[in-house]
Design an enzyme around this catalytic site. Structure first.
Site, PDB file in Angstrom:
ATOM      1  N   GLY A   8       9.301   5.846   5.203  1.00 61.95           N
ATOM      2  CA  GLY A   8       9.127   7.181   5.799  1.00 61.95           C
ATOM      3  C   GLY A   8       8.872   8.298   4.799  1.00 61.95           C
ATOM      4  N   ALA A   9       8.878   7.986   3.485  1.00 57.82           N
ATOM      5  CA  ALA A   9       8.580   9.034   2.498  1.00 57.82           C
ATOM      6  C   ALA A   9       7.113   9.002   2.074  1.00 57.82           C
ATOM      7  N   LEU A  34      10.794   4.579  -2.689  1.00 54.29           N
ATOM      8  CA  LEU A  34      10.216   5.646  -3.524  1.00 54.29           C
ATOM      9  C   LEU A  34       9.388   5.058  -4.665  1.00 54.29           C
ATOM     10  N   THR A  35       8.375   4.295  -4.296  1.00 54.05           N
ATOM     11  CA  THR A  35       7.385   3.831  -5.273  1.00 54.05           C
ATOM     12  C   THR A  35       6.559   5.048  -5.682  1.00 54.05           C
ATOM     13  N   THR A 119      -2.937  -2.399  10.297  1.00 42.72           N
ATOM     14  CA  THR A 119      -4.216  -1.793   9.915  1.00 42.72           C
ATOM     15  C   THR A 119      -5.410  -2.525  10.522  1.00 42.72           C
ATOM     16  N   ASP A 120      -6.519  -1.794  10.681  1.00 43.77           N
ATOM     17  CA  ASP A 120      -7.761  -2.425  11.161  1.00 43.77           C
ATOM     18  C   ASP A 120      -8.290  -3.447  10.163  1.00 43.77           C
ATOM     19  N   GLU A 121      -7.824  -3.366   8.901  1.00 41.19           N
ATOM     20  CA  GLU A 121      -8.369  -4.267   7.874  1.00 41.19           C
ATOM     21  C   GLU A 121      -8.022  -5.730   8.129  1.00 41.19           C
ATOM     22  N   TYR A 143      -4.557  -7.016  -0.156  1.00 39.57           N
ATOM     23  CA  TYR A 143      -3.830  -6.068   0.701  1.00 39.57           C
ATOM     24  C   TYR A 143      -3.908  -6.495   2.162  1.00 39.57           C
ATOM     25  N   LYS A 147      -1.048  -7.888   4.908  1.00 39.17           N
ATOM     26  CA  LYS A 147      -0.783  -7.192   6.183  1.00 39.17           C
ATOM     27  C   LYS A 147      -0.978  -8.165   7.351  1.00 39.17           C
ATOM     28  N   ASN A 172      -8.749   4.060   9.320  1.00 42.74           N
ATOM     29  CA  ASN A 172      -8.538   4.873   8.108  1.00 42.74           C
ATOM     30  C   ASN A 172      -7.964   6.251   8.411  1.00 42.74           C
ATOM     31  N   PRO A 267     -14.818  -5.178  -5.615  1.00 41.85           N
ATOM     32  CA  PRO A 267     -15.056  -6.587  -5.264  1.00 41.85           C
ATOM     33  C   PRO A 267     -14.668  -6.868  -3.812  1.00 41.85           C
ATOM     34  N   GLY A 268     -15.502  -7.605  -3.094  1.00 41.29           N
ATOM     35  CA  GLY A 268     -15.185  -7.987  -1.698  1.00 41.29           C
ATOM     36  C   GLY A 268     -15.136  -6.801  -0.752  1.00 41.29           C
TER      37      GLY A 268
HETATM   38  P1  NAD Z   1       1.716   5.130   1.433  1.00 41.80           P
HETATM   39  O1  NAD Z   1       1.276   4.262   0.296  1.00 41.80           O
HETATM   40  O2  NAD Z   1       1.395   6.580   1.416  1.00 41.80           O
HETATM   41  O3  NAD Z   1       3.306   5.028   1.610  1.00 41.80           O
HETATM   42  C1  NAD Z   1       3.991   3.802   1.580  1.00 41.80           C
HETATM   43  C2  NAD Z   1       5.487   4.128   1.610  1.00 41.80           C
HETATM   44  O4  NAD Z   1       6.210   2.893   1.600  1.00 41.80           O
HETATM   45  C3  NAD Z   1       5.963   4.936   0.396  1.00 41.80           C
HETATM   46  O5  NAD Z   1       6.889   5.921   0.799  1.00 41.80           O
HETATM   47  C4  NAD Z   1       6.635   3.886  -0.472  1.00 41.80           C
HETATM   48  O6  NAD Z   1       7.626   4.418  -1.345  1.00 41.80           O
HETATM   49  C5  NAD Z   1       7.218   2.975   0.589  1.00 41.80           C
HETATM   50  N1  NAD Z   1       7.459   1.613   0.092  1.00 41.80           N
HETATM   51  C6  NAD Z   1       6.599   0.828  -0.609  1.00 41.80           C
HETATM   52  N2  NAD Z   1       7.174  -0.340  -0.877  1.00 41.80           N
HETATM   53  C7  NAD Z   1       8.423  -0.300  -0.327  1.00 41.80           C
HETATM   54  C8  NAD Z   1       9.493  -1.228  -0.264  1.00 41.80           C
HETATM   55  N3  NAD Z   1       9.410  -2.428  -0.825  1.00 41.80           N
HETATM   56  N4  NAD Z   1      10.612  -0.853   0.392  1.00 41.80           N
HETATM   57  C9  NAD Z   1      10.728   0.381   0.966  1.00 41.80           C
HETATM   58  N5  NAD Z   1       9.752   1.289   0.912  1.00 41.80           N
HETATM   59  C10 NAD Z   1       8.617   0.952   0.282  1.00 41.80           C
HETATM   60  O7  NAD Z   1       1.160   4.420   2.733  1.00 41.80           O
HETATM   61  P2  NAD Z   1       0.524   5.013   4.073  1.00 41.80           P
HETATM   62  O8  NAD Z   1      -0.908   5.255   3.846  1.00 41.80           O
HETATM   63  O9  NAD Z   1       1.404   6.070   4.576  1.00 41.80           O
HETATM   64  O10 NAD Z   1       0.640   3.719   5.011  1.00 41.80           O
HETATM   65  C11 NAD Z   1       1.809   3.476   5.796  1.00 41.80           C
HETATM   66  C12 NAD Z   1       1.604   2.224   6.618  1.00 41.80           C
HETATM   67  O11 NAD Z   1       0.446   2.400   7.453  1.00 41.80           O
HETATM   68  C13 NAD Z   1       1.331   0.980   5.810  1.00 41.80           C
HETATM   69  O12 NAD Z   1       1.995  -0.100   6.418  1.00 41.80           O
HETATM   70  C14 NAD Z   1      -0.179   0.792   5.880  1.00 41.80           C
HETATM   71  O13 NAD Z   1      -0.537  -0.558   5.758  1.00 41.80           O
HETATM   72  C15 NAD Z   1      -0.462   1.330   7.279  1.00 41.80           C
HETATM   73  N6  NAD Z   1      -1.808   1.892   7.498  1.00 41.80           N
HETATM   74  C16 NAD Z   1      -2.332   2.798   6.624  1.00 41.80           C
HETATM   75  C17 NAD Z   1      -3.576   3.363   6.904  1.00 41.80           C
HETATM   76  C18 NAD Z   1      -4.205   4.386   5.980  1.00 41.80           C
HETATM   77  O14 NAD Z   1      -5.369   4.723   6.180  1.00 41.80           O
HETATM   78  N7  NAD Z   1      -3.499   4.931   5.002  1.00 41.80           N
HETATM   79  C19 NAD Z   1      -4.275   2.975   8.048  1.00 41.80           C
HETATM   80  C20 NAD Z   1      -3.711   2.029   8.922  1.00 41.80           C
HETATM   81  C21 NAD Z   1      -2.457   1.501   8.621  1.00 41.80           C
HETATM   82  O1  DAU Z   2      -8.672   0.991   7.317  1.00 44.40           O
HETATM   83  C1  DAU Z   2      -7.324   1.276   7.110  1.00 44.40           C
HETATM   84  C2  DAU Z   2      -7.041   1.196   5.643  1.00 44.40           C
HETATM   85  O2  DAU Z   2      -7.657   2.334   5.043  1.00 44.40           O
HETATM   86  C3  DAU Z   2      -5.557   1.167   5.304  1.00 44.40           C
HETATM   87  O3  DAU Z   2      -4.995  -0.004   5.831  1.00 44.40           O
HETATM   88  C4  DAU Z   2      -5.347   1.212   3.783  1.00 44.40           C
HETATM   89  O4  DAU Z   2      -3.972   1.282   3.481  1.00 44.40           O
HETATM   90  C5  DAU Z   2      -6.051   2.429   3.236  1.00 44.40           C
HETATM   91  O5  DAU Z   2      -5.957   2.429   1.828  1.00 44.40           O
HETATM   92  C6  DAU Z   2      -7.526   2.449   3.655  1.00 44.40           C
HETATM   93  O6  DAU Z   2      -8.279   1.405   2.994  1.00 44.40           O
HETATM   94  P1  DAU Z   2      -9.757   1.675   2.434  1.00 44.40           P
HETATM   95  O7  DAU Z   2     -10.027   0.692   1.363  1.00 44.40           O
HETATM   96  O8  DAU Z   2     -10.752   1.808   3.513  1.00 44.40           O
HETATM   97  O9  DAU Z   2      -9.514   3.166   1.832  1.00 44.40           O
HETATM   98  P2  DAU Z   2      -9.920   3.853   0.452  1.00 44.40           P
HETATM   99  O10 DAU Z   2      -9.565   5.294   0.594  1.00 44.40           O
HETATM  100  O11 DAU Z   2      -9.411   3.124  -0.744  1.00 44.40           O
HETATM  101  O12 DAU Z   2     -11.501   3.732   0.470  1.00 44.40           O
HETATM  102  C7  DAU Z   2     -12.266   4.241   1.551  1.00 44.40           C
HETATM  103  C8  DAU Z   2     -13.726   3.932   1.257  1.00 44.40           C
HETATM  104  O13 DAU Z   2     -14.150   4.711   0.130  1.00 44.40           O
HETATM  105  C9  DAU Z   2     -13.979   2.483   0.877  1.00 44.40           C
HETATM  106  O14 DAU Z   2     -15.238   2.087   1.387  1.00 44.40           O
HETATM  107  C10 DAU Z   2     -14.026   2.510  -0.651  1.00 44.40           C
HETATM  108  C11 DAU Z   2     -14.601   3.878  -0.941  1.00 44.40           C
HETATM  109  N1  DAU Z   2     -14.170   4.529  -2.210  1.00 44.40           N
HETATM  110  C12 DAU Z   2     -12.823   4.626  -2.449  1.00 44.40           C
HETATM  111  C13 DAU Z   2     -12.375   5.236  -3.607  1.00 44.40           C
HETATM  112  C14 DAU Z   2     -10.896   5.335  -3.906  1.00 44.40           C
HETATM  113  C15 DAU Z   2     -15.100   5.064  -3.091  1.00 44.40           C
HETATM  114  O15 DAU Z   2     -16.325   4.993  -2.847  1.00 44.40           O
HETATM  115  N2  DAU Z   2     -14.650   5.651  -4.231  1.00 44.40           N
HETATM  116  C16 DAU Z   2     -13.335   5.759  -4.550  1.00 44.40           C
HETATM  117  O16 DAU Z   2     -13.003   6.295  -5.637  1.00 44.40           O
END
Ligand code: NAD
Ligand code: DAU
Length: 331
Positions: A8-9, A34-35, A119-121, A143, A147, A172, A267-268
């Site tokens: 939640g942080a 708190l990573t 996630t959609d991934e 990643y 998931k 995203n 990559p990928g």
């Molecule tokens: P984030 O990286 O901003 O935050 C992750 C949080 O989890 C941090 O507060 C970190 O300290 C905590 N954490 C990491 N490892 C931990 C552990 N072992 N124990 C307890 N806490 C831990 O991530 P976010 O972007 O907020 O994503 C949150 C969730 O939503 C994730 O499960 C991610 O897969 C999912 N998600 C993210 C997106 C996106 O676009 N960011 C989209 C769809 C789903």
């Molecule tokens: O789709 C949901 C996912 O979205 C979440 O599950 C992930 O936690 C979150 O990180 C995100 O993954 P993406 O790989 O899509 O997000 P990212 O912001 O890393 O990249 C978005 C797009 O932008 C992707 O096509 C890669 C590109 N990119 C990213 C970075 C960091 C760039 O072109 N340049 C960059 O420097």
């Protein structure tokens, strides 16, 4: 409701916490390791309304100490950055898979509800059309593979033990408080500083953008109205390719497109994500924020909140940036 909110942080978790406390008056305990991505600053507006426990989800004692009289566990905790999973998958396996297992066991022992934020991934890349909850799972990166493994484990606890699980898969996210390793906050901060804007490959990869407050509401909706054992997609209202996103940011920051630099592809690299949210829509959830509005709000937030990102940009993050992009940040 009384909830244990894990992770939640972080970016989305803290948005969910603010929403549940302010709008719904829920009683929340946050468990977070708190990573680098987890920050107490993200919770400062609700600090006095919640209980915070510093600990890891893969640590059964920390989980037992935090769970208290929660009715359900909502799990956001994860390693979330695809690029980091490519250079070092170990922590992803520990947190995303082992950690999820520990939480499922805690829920099973106590008969709690369980919502997994996913996630959609997990579906992989799609050229045309949109993924539904029935689409096959074809993750591409370490990643998304971890998931997916976690999602399968969650489903197994429903089928095998009758645990009341719900999985909510988001597209995203973007918005305030997102760590500046992800595309949008990285590009905003670099553009504000007049630094280069590193676009991977040809910049034509498409993402389905979801404002973070809409995802927080969607997760709450799935928790309250979802049926046990079900999966709900939660996708944004707009799709956009990366180059177009970066060009809009350049414009919003009053910069020049000469900052854009094409760099070696990931990559990928998945080409396109797209989610159908019809199933969650049938329960009454709708995304409220269109991409143009959400992006403008996001740029404004980063412009006004240097106190939040300045410590990140001047700390260990600089080494990560230099290693990953092969050049230093300007400011
Ligand atoms: P984030 O990286 O901003 O935050 C992750 C949080 O989890 C941090 O507060 C970190 O300290 C905590 N954490 C990491 N490892 C931990 C552990 N072992 N124990 C307890 N806490 C831990 O991530 P976010 O972007 O907020 O994503 C949150 C969730 O939503 C994730 O499960 C991610 O897969 C999912 N998600 C993210 C997106 C996106 O676009 N960011 C989209 C769809 C789903
Ligand atoms: O789709 C949901 C996912 O979205 C979440 O599950 C992930 O936690 C979150 O990180 C995100 O993954 P993406 O790989 O899509 O997000 P990212 O912001 O890393 O990249 C978005 C797009 O932008 C992707 O096509 C890669 C590109 N990119 C990213 C970075 C960091 C760039 O072109 N340049 C960059 O420097």
């Amino acid at each position: 409701m009384k909830l244990l909110v894990c992770g939640g942080a972080g970016f989305i978790g803290s948005t969910f916490v603010r929403e549940r406390v302010r709008v719904h008056g829920d009683e929340l305990t946050v468990l977070d390791k708190l990573t680098y991505a987890g920050r107490r600053e993200n919770l400062q507006e609700v600090e006095s309304d919640i209980k915070f426990v510093h600990g890891a989800i893969e640590d059964p004692e920390a989980v037992a100490g935090a769970v208290g009289d929660a009715e359900a566990i909502v799990n956001f905790a994860a390693e979330t950055h695809v690029d980091r999973s490519i250079s070092g998958p170990e922590e992803f396996i520990m947190t995303n898979m082992q950690g999820t297992h520990v939480l499922l066991e805690a829920a099973r022992e106590r008969g709690l509800g369980y919502l997994q934020v996913s996630t959609d991934e997990v579906y992989g890349s799609i050229e045309e059309g949109s993924f539904t909850e029935e689409s096959p799972l074809q993750p591409s990166s370490p990643y998304s593979a971890t998931k997916t493994g976690a999602d399968l484990l969650v489903s197994s606890y429903f089928h095998t033990y009758g645990l009341e699980t719900v999985i909510c898969r988001g597209s995203n996210n973007y918005g305030p408080h997102q760590y500046p390793e992800k595309l949008i906050p990285l590009m905003v901060l670099n553009a504000l500083a007049g630094d280069h804007l590193p676009v991977y490959g040809d910049g034509k990869n498409v993402r389905n953008w979801l404002f973070v407050e809409d995802f927080a509401r969607g997760i709450g909706h799935a928790l309250l109205h979802g049926a046990p054992g079900e999966v709900y997609n939660c996708g944004g209202p707009d799709e956009c390719d990366n180059l177009t996103v970066v060009r809009r940011i350049v414009e919003l920051c009053g910069r020049d497109e000469s900052l854009i630099e094409f760099v070696t592809d990931r990559p990928g690299h998945d080409r396109r994500y797209s989610l159908s949210s019809a199933k969650l829509g049938a329960l009454g959830w709708r995304a409220q924020v269109r991409f143009d509005e959400g992006l403008a709000r996001t740029v404004e937030w980063y412009r006004d909140n240097a106190w939040w990102w300045d410590p990140i940009r001047s700390g260990a993050y600089r080494d990560y940036y230099e290693r990953h992009y092969g050049r230093a940040l300007k400011a």
